[in-house]
Write an enzyme that holds these catalytic residues in place. Structure first.
Site: not given
Length: 318
Positions: A146, A161-162, A167, A185, A251
């Site tokens: 996904h 990502g969730e 996205k 997707d 960072r």
């Protein structure tokens, strides 16, 4: 949602005939029923001489100028008999390079065993290289995940990502900025080699992108053919996640983080999402920065060198 267990595929001989410029000699044989299972090929030189131990009969068989000359010289003695033995083994097909057409008896014999005989105009070494590359791509282990895959400045960026984190919206902004969509997707990932993964879209969803609140958008129709791409090498993974105040985010970027697909490691950046952050611009910067690192320049290492150099200079002045 998807299994991360790689699937292994077969490929029909008919599918690779056109890209490999192959012509069928015995048209009675149905090439749609012939499947190849291995990406390696075999030149049956030793088999034509009568040595059948360790014979890789499941591979695509290639006859070049040397093998053909040997058979012609020894045809009456055992040439035809060796072809008979090779065909009996159940080889998937046999390709004659340089348009070296075999004798009609050989063609009839292959037809009897339902073995396709094919002609190729290319030289033997050139055809072997092309055949192996084609078969490696068609038979490569693969998984479906996904995510969204985009071509950003020539770098294949896989955004994961969730569900609902943004996205597709990031991909749409990248498309508007001149980059290209590969898949939305669902991304099919193939392992071409131990160092290379390529991604593509399932045929049913190719060129489409889903936007919550709007629905399905045809990127190719709305933004033009230049906004899409069918296949792309994956160079970088961007993982979008909700901002977590408790987490310490990198960072500087001195140490690369990786994620793994099909045993191959890909550089991965975790990007925290907060209101006001332009994800598309961040993805662009990540892609350019990744390319710089591939070319030997690392901005984080350069900053570290300058800082340590400045500290050393101050210590020397004391």
């Amino acid at each position: 949602m998807f299994d991360n267990i790689p699937a292994y595929y077969n490929v029909k001989l008919s599918k690779i005939m056109e890209p490999l410029k192959l012509t069928l000699l015995n048209k009675e044989v149905d090439v749609d029923k012939v499947e190849l299972h291995q990406s390696d090929v075999n030149r049956p030189a030793l088999q034509l001489a009568g040595f059948f131990e360790h014979f890789d009969y499941e591979r695509l068989q290639i006859v070049g100028m040397v093998e053909n000359a040997y058979v012609e010289k020894n045809y009456e003695d055992h040439g035809l008999a060796m072809y008979d033995k090779i065909f009996q083994a159940g080889v998937p097909c046999m390709v004659f390079c340089r348009n070296l057409r075999p004798a009609q008896e050989v063609i009839d014999l292959a037809t009897q065993y339902n073995i396709p005989l094919l002609l190729c105009p290319d030289g033997t070494c050139g055809f072997m290289n092309k055949a192996i590359l084609t078969l490696q791509e068609e038979l490569a282990p693969r998984i479906s995940i996904h995510g969204v895959l985009v071509d950003v400045f020539g770098e294949g960026v896989l955004i994961i990502g969730e569900s609902g984190i943004g996205k597709s919206e990031a991909a749409l902004e990248l498309i508007k900025r001149g980059h290209r969509l590969v898949s939305d997707d669902v991304v099919e990932i193939k392992k071409i080699s131990d160092t290379e993964l390529v991604g593509t879209a399932p045929s049913i969803t190719r060129y489409f992108i889903e936007l919550r609140g709007i629905g399905i958008v045809d990127v190719k129709t709305l933004f033009g053919i230049q906004s899409v791409k069918e296949i792309q090498k994956i160079s970088l993974v961007i993982k979008l996640e909700e901002w977590n105040r408790e987490r310490e985010y990198d960072r500087l970027g001195l140490d690369e983080q990786y994620t793994e697909y099909l045993g191959n490691k890909i550089v991965c950046h975790s990007i925290p999402i907060r209101p006001g952050r332009n994800v598309a611009v961040i993805v662009e910067a990540a892609a350019i920065n990744h390319r710089q690192k591939q070319m030997g320049y690392n901005a984080a290492q350069e900053l570290y060198r300058r800082v340590t150099g400045n500290i050393q200079e101050k210590q020397d002045l004391r």
